[in-house]
Scaffold this motif. Structure first.
Motif, PDB file in Angstrom:
ATOM      1  N   LEU A  72       1.496   2.074   2.184  1.00 27.13           N
ATOM      2  CA  LEU A  72       0.546   2.809   0.965  1.00 27.13           C
ATOM      3  C   LEU A  72      -0.481   3.138   1.922  1.00 27.13           C
ATOM      4  O   LEU A  72      -1.490   3.028   1.965  1.00 27.13           O
ATOM      5  CB  LEU A  72       0.033   1.101   0.139  1.00 27.13           C
ATOM      6  N   ARG A  73      -0.685   1.741   3.169  1.00 26.71           N
ATOM      7  CA  ARG A  73      -1.687   1.399   3.431  1.00 26.71           C
ATOM      8  C   ARG A  73      -2.088   3.052   5.018  1.00 26.71           C
ATOM      9  O   ARG A  73      -3.298   3.733   4.812  1.00 26.71           O
ATOM     10  CB  ARG A  73      -1.813   0.934   4.981  1.00 26.71           C
ATOM     11  N   ARG A  74      -1.297   3.952   5.367  1.00 26.30           N
ATOM     12  CA  ARG A  74      -1.003   4.894   6.124  1.00 26.30           C
ATOM     13  C   ARG A  74      -1.275   5.979   5.026  1.00 26.30           C
ATOM     14  O   ARG A  74      -1.840   6.957   6.200  1.00 26.30           O
ATOM     15  CB  ARG A  74       0.737   5.044   6.876  1.00 26.30           C
ATOM     16  N   ASP A  75      -0.845   6.399   4.193  1.00 26.38           N
ATOM     17  CA  ASP A  75      -1.290   7.360   3.138  1.00 26.38           C
ATOM     18  C   ASP A  75      -2.595   7.295   2.817  1.00 26.38           C
ATOM     19  O   ASP A  75      -3.487   8.064   3.080  1.00 26.38           O
ATOM     20  CB  ASP A  75       0.134   7.686   1.478  1.00 26.38           C
ATOM     21  N   ALA A  76      -3.232   6.171   2.593  1.00 24.70           N
ATOM     22  CA  ALA A  76      -5.011   6.187   2.340  1.00 24.70           C
ATOM     23  C   ALA A  76      -5.412   5.857   4.087  1.00 24.70           C
ATOM     24  O   ALA A  76      -6.941   6.937   3.724  1.00 24.70           O
ATOM     25  CB  ALA A  76      -4.656   4.654   2.059  1.00 24.70           C
ATOM     26  N   TRP A  77      -5.626   5.980   4.861  1.00 17.46           N
ATOM     27  CA  TRP A  77      -5.911   6.170   6.156  1.00 17.46           C
ATOM     28  C   TRP A  77      -5.846   7.572   7.262  1.00 17.46           C
ATOM     29  O   TRP A  77      -5.756   7.572   8.080  1.00 17.46           O
ATOM     30  CB  TRP A  77      -5.785   5.068   6.712  1.00 17.46           C
ATOM     31  N   ALA A  78      -4.984   7.989   6.335  1.00 21.65           N
ATOM     32  CA  ALA A  78      -3.418   9.551   6.955  1.00 21.65           C
ATOM     33  C   ALA A  78      -5.119  10.555   7.502  1.00 21.65           C
ATOM     34  O   ALA A  78      -6.315  10.043   6.344  1.00 21.65           O
ATOM     35  CB  ALA A  78      -3.110  10.220   6.148  1.00 21.65           C
ATOM     36  N   PRO A  79      -5.506  11.283   8.512  1.00 21.82           N
ATOM     37  CA  PRO A  79      -6.153  12.437   8.574  1.00 21.82           C
ATOM     38  C   PRO A  79      -6.339  13.537   7.270  1.00 21.82           C
ATOM     39  O   PRO A  79      -7.706  13.749   6.893  1.00 21.82           O
ATOM     40  CB  PRO A  79      -6.120  13.503   9.146  1.00 21.82           C
ATOM     41  N   THR A  80      -5.676  13.624   6.220  1.00 21.68           N
ATOM     42  CA  THR A  80      -5.838  14.220   5.155  1.00 21.68           C
ATOM     43  C   THR A  80      -5.584  13.362   3.714  1.00 21.68           C
ATOM     44  O   THR A  80      -5.046  13.875   2.387  1.00 21.68           O
ATOM     45  CB  THR A  80      -4.882  15.191   5.755  1.00 21.68           C
ATOM     46  N   ALA A  81      -6.316  12.505   3.780  1.00 22.63           N
ATOM     47  CA  ALA A  81      -6.114  11.208   3.242  1.00 22.63           C
ATOM     48  C   ALA A  81      -6.899  12.002   1.755  1.00 22.63           C
ATOM     49  O   ALA A  81      -7.951  12.354   2.694  1.00 22.63           O
ATOM     50  CB  ALA A  81      -6.170  10.199   2.741  1.00 22.63           C
ATOM     51  N   THR A  82      -6.652  11.327   0.424  1.00 23.29           N
ATOM     52  CA  THR A  82      -8.405  11.923  -0.304  1.00 23.29           C
ATOM     53  C   THR A  82      -8.045  10.822  -1.541  1.00 23.29           C
ATOM     54  O   THR A  82      -7.424   9.924  -1.022  1.00 23.29           O
ATOM     55  CB  THR A  82      -7.492  13.449  -1.662  1.00 23.29           C
ATOM     56  N   ALA A  83      -9.505  10.921  -2.304  1.00 24.60           N
ATOM     57  CA  ALA A  83      -9.661   9.765  -2.997  1.00 24.60           C
ATOM     58  C   ALA A  83      -8.652   9.972  -4.122  1.00 24.60           C
ATOM     59  O   ALA A  83      -7.928   9.121  -4.160  1.00 24.60           O
ATOM     60  CB  ALA A  83     -10.905   9.479  -3.575  1.00 24.60           C
ATOM     61  N   ALA A  84      -8.080  10.540  -4.632  1.00 21.86           N
ATOM     62  CA  ALA A  84      -6.994  10.968  -5.375  1.00 21.86           C
ATOM     63  C   ALA A  84      -5.780   9.956  -4.609  1.00 21.86           C
ATOM     64  O   ALA A  84      -5.115   9.269  -6.058  1.00 21.86           O
ATOM     65  CB  ALA A  84      -6.478  12.053  -6.339  1.00 21.86           C
ATOM     66  N   ALA A  85      -4.968  10.493  -3.792  1.00 21.87           N
ATOM     67  CA  ALA A  85      -4.554   9.329  -2.979  1.00 21.87           C
ATOM     68  C   ALA A  85      -4.064   8.307  -3.087  1.00 21.87           C
ATOM     69  O   ALA A  85      -3.696   7.271  -3.440  1.00 21.87           O
ATOM     70  CB  ALA A  85      -3.714  10.169  -1.850  1.00 21.87           C
ATOM     71  N   ALA A  86      -5.441   7.915  -2.400  1.00 23.54           N
ATOM     72  CA  ALA A  86      -6.452   6.248  -2.018  1.00 23.54           C
ATOM     73  C   ALA A  86      -6.317   5.339  -3.655  1.00 23.54           C
ATOM     74  O   ALA A  86      -4.947   4.771  -3.678  1.00 23.54           O
ATOM     75  CB  ALA A  86      -7.384   6.165  -1.852  1.00 23.54           C
ATOM     76  N   LEU A  87      -6.662   6.106  -5.124  1.00 23.30           N
ATOM     77  CA  LEU A  87      -6.428   5.637  -6.128  1.00 23.30           C
ATOM     78  C   LEU A  87      -4.951   5.613  -6.801  1.00 23.30           C
ATOM     79  O   LEU A  87      -4.883   4.472  -6.942  1.00 23.30           O
ATOM     80  CB  LEU A  87      -6.471   6.496  -7.454  1.00 23.30           C
ATOM     81  N   GLU A  88      -3.703   7.029  -6.323  1.00 15.36           N
ATOM     82  CA  GLU A  88      -2.749   6.501  -5.990  1.00 15.36           C
ATOM     83  C   GLU A  88      -1.848   5.307  -5.931  1.00 15.36           C
ATOM     84  O   GLU A  88      -1.125   3.997  -6.900  1.00 15.36           O
ATOM     85  CB  GLU A  88      -1.741   7.462  -6.058  1.00 15.36           C
ATOM     86  N   GLY A  89      -2.404   4.996  -4.549  1.00 20.11           N
ATOM     87  CA  GLY A  89      -2.071   3.961  -3.550  1.00 20.11           C
ATOM     88  C   GLY A  89      -2.255   2.644  -4.279  1.00 20.11           C
ATOM     89  O   GLY A  89      -2.016   1.399  -5.071  1.00 20.11           O
ATOM     90  N   VAL A  90      -4.052   2.911  -4.666  1.00 20.89           N
ATOM     91  CA  VAL A  90      -4.357   1.484  -5.574  1.00 20.89           C
ATOM     92  C   VAL A  90      -3.099   0.923  -7.281  1.00 20.89           C
ATOM     93  O   VAL A  90      -2.914  -0.540  -7.356  1.00 20.89           O
ATOM     94  CB  VAL A  90      -5.375   1.504  -6.608  1.00 20.89           C
ATOM     95  N   GLU A  91      -3.021   2.319  -7.540  1.00 21.77           N
ATOM     96  CA  GLU A  91      -2.325   1.078  -9.044  1.00 21.77           C
ATOM     97  C   GLU A  91      -0.701   1.639  -8.724  1.00 21.77           C
ATOM     98  O   GLU A  91      -0.377   0.532  -8.944  1.00 21.77           O
ATOM     99  CB  GLU A  91      -2.163   3.320  -9.559  1.00 21.77           C
ATOM    100  N   GLU A  92      -0.144   2.168  -7.287  1.00 17.41           N
ATOM    101  CA  GLU A  92       1.510   1.273  -6.660  1.00 17.41           C
ATOM    102  C   GLU A  92       1.204   0.149  -6.354  1.00 17.41           C
ATOM    103  O   GLU A  92       1.847  -0.427  -6.448  1.00 17.41           O
ATOM    104  CB  GLU A  92       1.337   2.201  -5.994  1.00 17.41           C
TER     105      GLU A  92
END
Length: 949
Positions: free
Chosen positions: A611-631
């Motif tokens: 989850l941290r890797r996806d949220a701080w990836a160079p191609t990360a988006t706000a939608a992906a970070a919110l999905e990480g919050v939900e998970e």
């Protein structure tokens, strides 16, 4: 080099292979006709054999997964009893070999890397596998070394890091683009395979010539017929000379490819450099050592070859900064075949031949003892017993090699004879197996398969049928032209002759994460290491102690997909299942579990890292970070991790310059806000920041999104969904409503769907009245140039329903008027485009229109004739609207109690006078009175005129 003498040996009076060299050169002169490369090739082969056999360090040439090589290895180990074995295998895989005693073969040694340093990022993840089967010389050497005290096993091949350092980018891209195997053949995934002794001609014309004249279909069958069987009973010297000769032949006949040839020679320099380094540091006696390598490398011509070579040591480059993880994964015969391009069933046939050869030649193999190994160290024990009295004495140093090739090549193979009992057993068992799988097979079919196998073997010049002859005969006689079930006859033959044996990694050899997973799922009471699907039934209300197992299974489902598949139950925000049912394939997907163990110690740690890797990836988006919050809330309980990911979502939203992900953002933040409103007394700080930042961000981007052709109507509609749906919360947090009005006024779209969306937004803000909106739509329908694009306007209105749901009756009205007013010549060509447009852009909003239409239109067909649309009734009563508004019970109530209305008006800032209602119909009551008393009326008129002056 062929004339170099071994230290301590008497000088040769004649080279041992002089007679063989003369025979080959004479044959070349006789058959070639004119001088050419043939004499040089044949003479070079003899020189390569002489050089390999004269080497002080004994070289044992092997072919991968060859029963003949395994037999020769078992015999030689028991005879020589070496104290050091140098094995051609990646040197950094050495710690894994000790865990083989906890596994059931076949398994594969694996090196795995996800975080790359020094390789292109697109190569991740990197994986290298080295499969180990029991019918292989390398396993015999490993089992002997690990089961015999005082024996050292040294891996001398390049490291896994160097494997990818030497791999060219285009070759890696070709591997990545190749179609992955299916079923059990996919156990190795897309890993790079490391094999010991790849003996296959890399000269296509030569391979085609051998297959044609050998009357076989593929290379594995040729090798089994003309090399495996003759060498199975040959003595050790003959075996070595034949294998080196074959390796030299294939090496000299291969086409030149500079990149590939350079890698092969670098591997050989690498191995000999590591061997010299170990001998120099350990002080081992080369006479008590054994170098196990592929026959191709035994015929090497590099300058570092041999212990007496005077060439400088090969300079081994450093490894990259990539962190490699190591482990054992299950393998199978089909996976090995798919990895190295072998014929289907080749490894299974080799395993069956290995078992037959052990019985026929009376050889006791070496096996690793321990759980899952299939037996104790019988081979090691037998070896110690057979070698008692000479195990401590140094082995004799090799003298000048004796010529065994001349006799072997000049002697025709001894006829093996027909093993009628074995062939008859195959035929009877095949018929029995075919009946179980739906074939109408009988005893006559068994006889036909027997006779056809013998016939095919005779046609192909063989003294006895091979498994491949039997397979062809079975397909001809039993399968015919139909396959009644899932398995054809060729597959049944593979099962009969050994099947696709699948290995497994024992509990003690698993990484910590896999062991922790099995321990925590133990309350389920299932055999989780079985390769069959296991059904788990969880009654969480009656057995609350199973809730940790449920939580673990949901995380496993999130990370590995079909490894844990829910049949009943769900995990969503605000929902918890009372009962759950799962299909578990943990044993079958053991490779995925092992690779997951390379990323962390517990499964929760792996999920948090991802989850941290996806949220701080160079191609990360706000939608992906919110999905990480939900998970994080669903699987890890939220807490600090959810707050960190939420803060990251605020940063990403403020940095976005497009609105491509606006629909996902709106869906995610709505779910999270509803969850926090229901479970907490106040919102987390990041939620408030996200709402305020999102309100300002989307207001700023709104004019640009309306003018941008790349921004679709769905994205702009989602922006309005955020702005209008969270406006009350945003205003309570300090946002300014004026910013939204200014953004709407500054928007000037040109696309029809965006124009309609803007009109809907203006009506929501009060900038456009319903009557003005109706007039604009009426003008569109009256303009024949606009009618073809009218579906796009409708699409914009439909997208607006998410943010302006009160517009639903109006959209139904617009569509109804269009169907009522447009002629058939215009409506029929226009209708398909309307349907496709609504289907593409309407999404989940069309049910709103359907429900509204159901409330508007009559439910029965007979009532349709006298039905008047609501908008038509409103149009009829639109003229007396002003007078009608001033009469009635509501107006009388307000006029009777004006104080309350005045107080509300003052609170709202309105200053309006009162006007008494007058009768809506009927003659004026003052008319007859004025006619009877004109003087009074004139006096009042003069009085009012004076006041007016």
């Amino acid at each position: 080099m062929s004339g170099q003498a071994t230290p301590g040996a008497a000088p040769d009076t004649a080279p041992p292979f002089a007679a063989l060299r003369e025979q080959l050169l004479a044959a070349a002169d006789a058959f070639a006709g004119d001088p050419g490369a043939v004499p040089d090739i044949l003479a070079g082969m003899v020189d390569d054999v002489d050089r390999a056999l004269r080497e002080e360090l004994e070289i044992f040439p092997v072919c991968h997964h060859s029963p003949a090589s395994a037999l020769a290895m078992a015999r030689r180990l028991r005879e020589k009893r070496p104290t050091v074995i140098y094995l051609e295998l990646c040197e950094d895989l050495r710690p894994l070999l000790d865990e083989l005693r906890n596994c059931r073969l076949p398994v594969a040694l694996q090196a795995f890397a996800t975080e790359l340093d020094g390789f292109p990022p697109g190569w991740a993840p990197l994986s290298v596998v080295a499969p180990i089967t029991e019918a292989s010389a390398e396993y015999q050497a490993i089992a002997y070394a690990l089961g015999t005290p005082g024996v050292e096993l040294v891996l001398v091949d390049r490291s896994t890091d160097h494997v990818f350092q030497w791999l060219r980018r285009d070759e890696h891209d070709e591997r990545a683009a190749a179609d992955p195997p299916a079923g059990d053949a996919a156990l190795h995934g897309d890993a790079v395979g490391i094999e010991i002794g790849d003996l296959r001609p890399r000269f296509a014309e030569l391979e085609e010539h051998l297959l044609h004249h050998g009357r076989v279909r593929h290379w594995t069958e040729w090798w089994e017929q003309y090399v495996e069987r003759p060498l199975a009973g040959a003595d050790y010297d003959t075996y070595r000379q034949v294998m080196v000769m074959i390796g030299s032949l294939f090496r000299r006949l291969r086409p030149e490819r500079p990149e590939r040839d350079a890698r092969e020679t670098d591997r050989e320099r690498y191995m000999w450099t590591r061997i010299r380094e170990h001998l120099a540091t350990s002080g081992a006696d080369p006479a008590r050592c054994l170098h196990v390598c592929g026959a191709f490398h035994a015929a090497s011509r590099v300058e570092q070859f041999g212990l007496a070579a005077e060439a400088p040591a090969y300079e081994i480059g450093p490894r990259t900064g990539t962190t490699w993880r190591y482990g054992l994964i299950p393998s199978s015969h089909s996976a090995v075949e798919a990895q190295f391009g072998l014929a289907p069933g080749a490894v299974s046939v080799a395993a069956a031949a290995w078992q037959r050869a052990l019985t026929r030649h009376g050889v006791t193999p070496y096996r690793l003892g321990g759980r899952g190994s299939g037996g104790a160290q019988a081979g090691a024990t037998s070896g110690r017993r057979a070698g008692r009295g000479r195990a401590t004495a140094p082995a004799d140093r090799p003298g000048p090699p004796a010529d065994r090739l001349s006799g072997f090549l000049g002697t025709p193979p001894q006829p093996d004879g027909l093993d009628a009992e074995e062939l008859l057993g195959w035929c009877v068992d095949l018929v029995r197996l075919a009946r179980r799988n739906g074939y109408q097979a009988s005893t006559a079919d068994a006889i036909a398969v027997y006779e056809t196998s013998v016939l095919l073997a005779g046609m192909r010049g063989r003294d006895r049928p091979t498994p491949y002859d039997f397979e062809d005969a079975a397909v001809t006689c039993v399968e015919k032209d139909t396959v009644p079930g899932r398995r054809d006859v060729r597959r049944l033959c593979g099962i009969l002759l050994g099947g696709d044996r699948i290995g497994s990694v024992g509990y003690d050899a698993l990484p910590p994460l896999a062991r922790d997973l099995l321990d925590r799922l133990a309350p389920l009471g299932l055999n989780l290491q079985a390769r069959t699907n296991q059904r788990a039934l969880l009654d969480l209300e009656a057995n609350p102690e199973l809730r940790p197992c449920s939580d673990l299974l949901w995380i496993l489902r999130r990370l590995l997909g079909d490894v844990a598949r829910p049949i009943m139950g769900a995990r969503r925000l605000g929902e918890r299942s009372i009962q759950e049912s799962w299909d578990l394939a943990i044993g079958r997907e053991q490779r995925a579990i092992v690779e997951l163990g390379y990323e962390g110690v517990t499964i929760e740690q792996v999920l948090e890292q991802r989850l941290r890797r996806d949220a701080w990836a160079p191609t990360a988006t706000a939608a992906a970070a919110l999905e990480g919050v939900e998970e994080a809330v669903l699987y890890l309980g939220g807490g600090r991790l959810a707050d960190e990911l939420g803060a990251r979502a605020v940063e990403l939203l403020a940095a976005e310059r497009t609105v491509d992900h606006a629909p996902r953002v709106v869906r995610q933040i709505r779910r999270l806000l509803a969850h926090y409103h229901a479970t907490q007394s106040e919102l987390p700080g990041w939620c408030e920041e996200f709402v305020t930042a999102g309100y300002a961000h989307y207001c700023t981007l709104l004019p640009t999104a309306f003018a941008d052709d790349d921004a679709g109507v769905r994205q702009v509609g989602a922006m309005f969904g955020f702005l209008f749906g969270m406006e009350s919360l945003a205003l309570s947090l300090g946002c300014d409503h004026t910013q939204l009005e200014l953004a709407v006024r500054q928007s000037h779209p040109e696309a029809p769907e965006k124009v309609a969306l803007l009109w809907a937004a203006k009506s929501r803000l009060g900038l456009l009245s319903p009557d003005e909106l109706r007039e604009r739509c009426a003008e569109l329908l009256a303009n024949p140039l606009v009618i073809p694009a009218f579906p796009r306007y409708v699409s914009g209105f439909v997208q607006a329903l998410e943010s302006v749901p009160t517009l639903t009756p109006f959209v139904v009205e617009v569509l109804s008027r269009a169907f009522a007013d447009l002629p058939d010549a215009v409506l029929l060509p226009w209708l398909p485009r309307l349907i496709t447009t609504l289907r593409a852009d309407g999404g989940g909003l069309l049910p709103l229109l359907v429900r509204e239409a159901g409330r508007t239109f009559p439910a029965a067909l007979p009532a349709l004739d006298g039905w008047v649309p609501p908008w038509a009734a409103e149009r009829r009563s639109s003229a007396p609207t002003a007078s009608a508004a001033s009469v009635g019970p509501v107006a009388e109530l307000l006029a009777g109690a004006p104080a309350s209305c005045d107080a509300v008006a003052a609170l709202l800032g309105c200053d309006a006078g009162w006007r008494r209602p007058r009768p809506a119909a009927g003659p004026p009551a003052a008319g007859p009175l004025v006619a009877r008393h004109p003087a009074t009326a004139e006096a009042v008129a003069r009085l009012l005129a004076g006041r007016a002056r």
